[in-house]
Design an enzyme around this catalytic site. Structure first.
Site, PDB file in Angstrom:
ATOM      1  N   VAL A  33       0.917  -1.293   0.085  1.00 60.43           N
ATOM      2  CA  VAL A  33       0.063  -0.055   0.025  1.00 60.43           C
ATOM      3  C   VAL A  33       0.974   1.116  -0.119  1.00 60.43           C
ATOM      4  O   VAL A  33       0.433   2.334  -0.763  1.00 60.43           O
ATOM      5  CB  VAL A  33      -0.886   0.186   1.168  1.00 60.43           C
ATOM      6  CG1 VAL A  33      -1.530   1.438   1.359  1.00 60.43           C
ATOM      7  CG2 VAL A  33      -1.936  -1.164   1.105  1.00 60.43           C
ATOM      8  N   VAL A 132     -18.083 -13.422  -4.704  1.00 62.74           N
ATOM      9  CA  VAL A 132     -18.086 -14.729  -5.519  1.00 62.74           C
ATOM     10  C   VAL A 132     -16.763 -15.664  -5.394  1.00 62.74           C
ATOM     11  O   VAL A 132     -15.777 -15.231  -5.617  1.00 62.74           O
ATOM     12  CB  VAL A 132     -18.084 -14.126  -7.043  1.00 62.74           C
ATOM     13  CG1 VAL A 132     -18.094 -15.258  -7.920  1.00 62.74           C
ATOM     14  CG2 VAL A 132     -19.427 -13.220  -7.430  1.00 62.74           C
ATOM     15  N   ILE A 136     -11.236 -17.030  -4.455  1.00 62.15           N
ATOM     16  CA  ILE A 136     -10.648 -17.011  -5.822  1.00 62.15           C
ATOM     17  C   ILE A 136     -10.824 -15.618  -6.463  1.00 62.15           C
ATOM     18  O   ILE A 136     -12.052 -15.054  -6.461  1.00 62.15           O
ATOM     19  CB  ILE A 136     -11.456 -17.740  -6.588  1.00 62.15           C
ATOM     20  CG1 ILE A 136     -11.428 -19.781  -6.100  1.00 62.15           C
ATOM     21  CG2 ILE A 136     -10.951 -17.949  -8.219  1.00 62.15           C
ATOM     22  CD1 ILE A 136     -12.418 -20.534  -6.656  1.00 62.15           C
ATOM     23  N   ASP A 201     -27.834 -18.518  -3.115  1.00 65.68           N
ATOM     24  CA  ASP A 201     -26.505 -17.877  -2.967  1.00 65.68           C
ATOM     25  C   ASP A 201     -25.796 -17.935  -4.343  1.00 65.68           C
ATOM     26  O   ASP A 201     -25.078 -16.796  -4.603  1.00 65.68           O
ATOM     27  CB  ASP A 201     -25.953 -18.473  -1.961  1.00 65.68           C
ATOM     28  CG  ASP A 201     -24.393 -17.814  -1.685  1.00 65.68           C
ATOM     29  OD1 ASP A 201     -24.348 -16.672  -1.388  1.00 65.68           O
ATOM     30  OD2 ASP A 201     -23.488 -18.747  -2.212  1.00 65.68           O
ATOM     31  N   LYS A 205     -24.362 -14.987  -6.793  1.00 67.58           N
ATOM     32  CA  LYS A 205     -23.161 -14.924  -7.520  1.00 67.58           C
ATOM     33  C   LYS A 205     -22.996 -14.723  -8.911  1.00 67.58           C
ATOM     34  O   LYS A 205     -22.297 -14.081  -9.493  1.00 67.58           O
ATOM     35  CB  LYS A 205     -22.176 -15.978  -6.982  1.00 67.58           C
ATOM     36  CG  LYS A 205     -21.854 -15.898  -5.366  1.00 67.58           C
ATOM     37  CD  LYS A 205     -21.636 -17.271  -4.680  1.00 67.58           C
ATOM     38  CE  LYS A 205     -21.138 -17.340  -3.409  1.00 67.58           C
ATOM     39  NZ  LYS A 205     -20.861 -18.306  -2.672  1.00 67.58           N
TER      40      LYS A 205
HETATM   41  P1  NDP Z   1     -21.752 -13.762  10.471  1.00 61.44           P
HETATM   42  O1  NDP Z   1     -23.370 -14.048  10.648  1.00 61.44           O
HETATM   43  O2  NDP Z   1     -20.624 -14.933  10.847  1.00 61.44           O
HETATM   44  O3  NDP Z   1     -21.342 -12.258  10.937  1.00 61.44           O
HETATM   45  C1  NDP Z   1     -22.159 -11.189  10.705  1.00 61.44           C
HETATM   46  C2  NDP Z   1     -21.694 -10.005  11.572  1.00 61.44           C
HETATM   47  O4  NDP Z   1     -22.360  -8.796  11.365  1.00 61.44           O
HETATM   48  C3  NDP Z   1     -21.728 -10.276  13.104  1.00 61.44           C
HETATM   49  O5  NDP Z   1     -20.392  -9.852  13.797  1.00 61.44           O
HETATM   50  C4  NDP Z   1     -22.957  -9.478  13.594  1.00 61.44           C
HETATM   51  O6  NDP Z   1     -22.648  -8.875  14.899  1.00 61.44           O
HETATM   52  C5  NDP Z   1     -22.950  -8.294  12.542  1.00 61.44           C
HETATM   53  N1  NDP Z   1     -24.201  -7.712  12.067  1.00 61.44           N
HETATM   54  C6  NDP Z   1     -25.122  -8.235  11.327  1.00 61.44           C
HETATM   55  N2  NDP Z   1     -26.225  -7.488  11.250  1.00 61.44           N
HETATM   56  C7  NDP Z   1     -26.060  -6.429  12.097  1.00 61.44           C
HETATM   57  C8  NDP Z   1     -26.614  -5.198  12.084  1.00 61.44           C
HETATM   58  N3  NDP Z   1     -27.644  -5.027  11.547  1.00 61.44           N
HETATM   59  N4  NDP Z   1     -25.952  -4.080  12.811  1.00 61.44           N
HETATM   60  C9  NDP Z   1     -24.731  -4.410  13.452  1.00 61.44           C
HETATM   61  N5  NDP Z   1     -24.107  -5.664  13.285  1.00 61.44           N
HETATM   62  C10 NDP Z   1     -24.489  -6.622  12.516  1.00 61.44           C
HETATM   63  O7  NDP Z   1     -21.676 -13.568   8.809  1.00 61.44           O
HETATM   64  P2  NDP Z   1     -20.665 -14.103   7.746  1.00 61.44           P
HETATM   65  O8  NDP Z   1     -19.227 -13.203   8.298  1.00 61.44           O
HETATM   66  O9  NDP Z   1     -20.329 -15.466   7.576  1.00 61.44           O
HETATM   67  O10 NDP Z   1     -21.030 -13.297   6.426  1.00 61.44           O
HETATM   68  C11 NDP Z   1     -20.853 -11.923   6.205  1.00 61.44           C
HETATM   69  C12 NDP Z   1     -20.968 -11.648   4.610  1.00 61.44           C
HETATM   70  O11 NDP Z   1     -20.035 -12.227   3.845  1.00 61.44           O
HETATM   71  C13 NDP Z   1     -22.347 -12.194   4.228  1.00 61.44           C
HETATM   72  O12 NDP Z   1     -22.903 -11.247   3.246  1.00 61.44           O
HETATM   73  C14 NDP Z   1     -22.154 -13.647   3.532  1.00 61.44           C
HETATM   74  O13 NDP Z   1     -22.669 -13.677   2.495  1.00 61.44           O
HETATM   75  C15 NDP Z   1     -20.603 -13.160   2.962  1.00 61.44           C
HETATM   76  N6  NDP Z   1     -19.850 -14.122   2.803  1.00 61.44           N
HETATM   77  C16 NDP Z   1     -19.452 -15.089   3.624  1.00 61.44           C
HETATM   78  C17 NDP Z   1     -18.910 -16.132   3.375  1.00 61.44           C
HETATM   79  C18 NDP Z   1     -18.321 -17.177   4.475  1.00 61.44           C
HETATM   80  O14 NDP Z   1     -17.524 -18.236   4.020  1.00 61.44           O
HETATM   81  N7  NDP Z   1     -19.022 -17.123   5.748  1.00 61.44           N
HETATM   82  C19 NDP Z   1     -17.710 -16.202   2.043  1.00 61.44           C
HETATM   83  C20 NDP Z   1     -18.002 -14.994   1.087  1.00 61.44           C
HETATM   84  C21 NDP Z   1     -18.859 -14.075   1.380  1.00 61.44           C
HETATM   85  P3  NDP Z   1     -22.665  -9.684  15.912  1.00 61.44           P
HETATM   86  O15 NDP Z   1     -21.413 -10.422  16.125  1.00 61.44           O
HETATM   87  O16 NDP Z   1     -22.718  -8.823  17.345  1.00 61.44           O
HETATM   88  O17 NDP Z   1     -23.880 -10.655  16.265  1.00 61.44           O
HETATM   89  N1  HSE Z   2     -22.291 -19.416   2.219  1.00 59.50           N
HETATM   90  C1  HSE Z   2     -21.268 -19.019   1.138  1.00 59.50           C
HETATM   91  C2  HSE Z   2     -20.906 -20.476   0.445  1.00 59.50           C
HETATM   92  C3  HSE Z   2     -20.148 -18.352   1.629  1.00 59.50           C
HETATM   93  O1  HSE Z   2     -21.160 -21.630   1.262  1.00 59.50           O
HETATM   94  O2  HSE Z   2     -20.426 -20.565  -0.524  1.00 59.50           O
HETATM   95  C4  HSE Z   2     -19.000 -17.983   0.292  1.00 59.50           C
HETATM   96  O3  HSE Z   2     -19.866 -17.103  -0.434  1.00 59.50           O
END
Ligand code: NDP
Ligand code: HSE
Length: 325
Positions: A33, A132, A136, A201, A205
């Protein structure tokens, strides 16, 4: 050295993986960066909840304005999940002149035009790599180094949870419901896994990939979609007896401007390149009119692979900011 400040919305699976990626590789990232990078605020629902990773006092907040209306924050990384309020928060951040990085395919697929228009109107970037195929780097590939191509076809396994379930049912004879629980525990599944198992989902994507590769946006609701929730042990056994493996395939073709697309389970012969893509791994095949056929392979879900993609986009946005100052 200048400090680029990042505000992260969410500290679940992906937020934690993003934070850990920065901590693990800070020296390398900051060298790329040319400035120091700090995740200075993180929005969560509950600031008192015990976390896997401990952050300095004052980093966690339950007030989104501390991030999206904070003049000190340069980049917002949105990893909350769900269409709202995530889309509203991203739009506000873009309209406040912040670069936005997101892993939230549901929000980007639903509000694609609005989000990219807000980014363009405010002369900032919207970077959705992590939306997506997890780790990758397919979106950056099709929009940058492959940008000299017209794409004819995109095809792949785009959901880690369903691929994990199908692999464990096929290879180890495990039960659908048990494997789904395991995928949730490993941080692969969506907060509501209906989106994974019903193919929604993967359709989100595919919608984003089609928009970026073909320049044509199709709302995910308009993509014919069938998931894996109705696949039985008998279906798996029949496929095995026929020398096949069932995979959830997302595919799109662009034939002289006429698009066709779908998400559905397909029985692939075991010698098909996608048949050997197992567990949470994804694979994406693209065909460009100059480059020909390309295949990308890697982990499509999970905290660190996705954290790598989010952090990669943060790195590029931070570099853009550092170079413009
Ligand atoms: P999680 O449910 O594990 O985490 C969500 C987080 O967001 C938590 O920390 C929660 O807080 C916080 N949160 C949710 N809604 C609110 C709100 N309204 N106000 C404040 N805080 C909020 O989700 P993931 O990390 O698994 O997924 C996050 C995103 O990434 C999603 O869009 C998912 O589709 C995407 N994604 C996920 C992948 C995966 O492998 N899991 C891969 C690629 C994309 P708290 O902890 O206090 O509950
Ligand atoms: N729920 C999603 C999956 C996370 O299983 O592929 C990654 O986008």
């Amino acid at each position: 050295m200048k400090t680029i400040k990042v505000g992260m919305l969410g500290f679940g699976n992906v937020g934690t993986g993003t934070y850990q990626t920065l901590e693990m590789n800070r020296e390398l990232i900051e060298k790329h960066v040319g400035a120091s990078v700090e995740i200075s605020k993180i929005l969560v629902n509950d600031v008192t909840k015990p976390r896997q990773v401990v952050t300095p006092d004052g980093v966690l907040t339950d007030n989104v304005a501390d991030i999206i209306d904070n003049p000190e924050i340069d980049i917002v990384a949105e990893v909350l999940g769900g269409i709202e309020p995530a889309s509203e928060y991203m739009l506000k951040a873009l309209n406040n002149g912040k670069h936005v990085v997101t892993a939230n395919k549901a929000a980007v697929a639903a509000n694609y035009d609005k989000l990219f228009k807000a980014a363009a109107d405010n002369d900032v970037s919207l970077r959705p790599e992590a939306c997506v195929a997890g780790g990758i780097p397919i979106l950056n590939a099709i929009t940058t180094v492959l940008g000299a191509n017209k794409f004819d076809e995109i095809l792949g396994i785009l959901n880690g949870t369903t691929n994990y379930i199908l692999t464990q049912m096929t290879d180890n004879g495990l039960d659908y419901a048990d494997v789904l629980k395991d995928a949730q525990a490993k941080g692969f599944a969506e907060a509501d896994p209906t989106a994974d198992v019903e193919g929604i989902d993967a359709a989100n994507k595919l919608s984003i990939m089609m928009a970026l590769a073909f320049g044509h946006y199709v709302h995910p609701d308009d993509i014919p979609t069938e998931g894996i929730s109705k696949i039985t042990k008998a279906d798996i056994d029949k496929a095995t007896a026929d020398g096949c493996k069932i995979k959830l395939i997302a595919s799109a073709k662009n034939e002289d401007g006429k698009l066709s697309y779908s998400v559905k389970p397909v029985a692939l012969p075991t010698d098909h390149p996608l048949a050997s893509v197992s567990n949470e791994f994804n694979a994406v095949f693209v065909k460009g009119n100059a480059v020909g056929e390309l295949m990308f392979y890697g982990k499509g879900a999970g905290p660190l692979p996705t954290g790598s993609a989010v952090m990669g986009d943060i790195l590029m946005a931070a570099k853009e900011i550092a170079e413009s100052k």
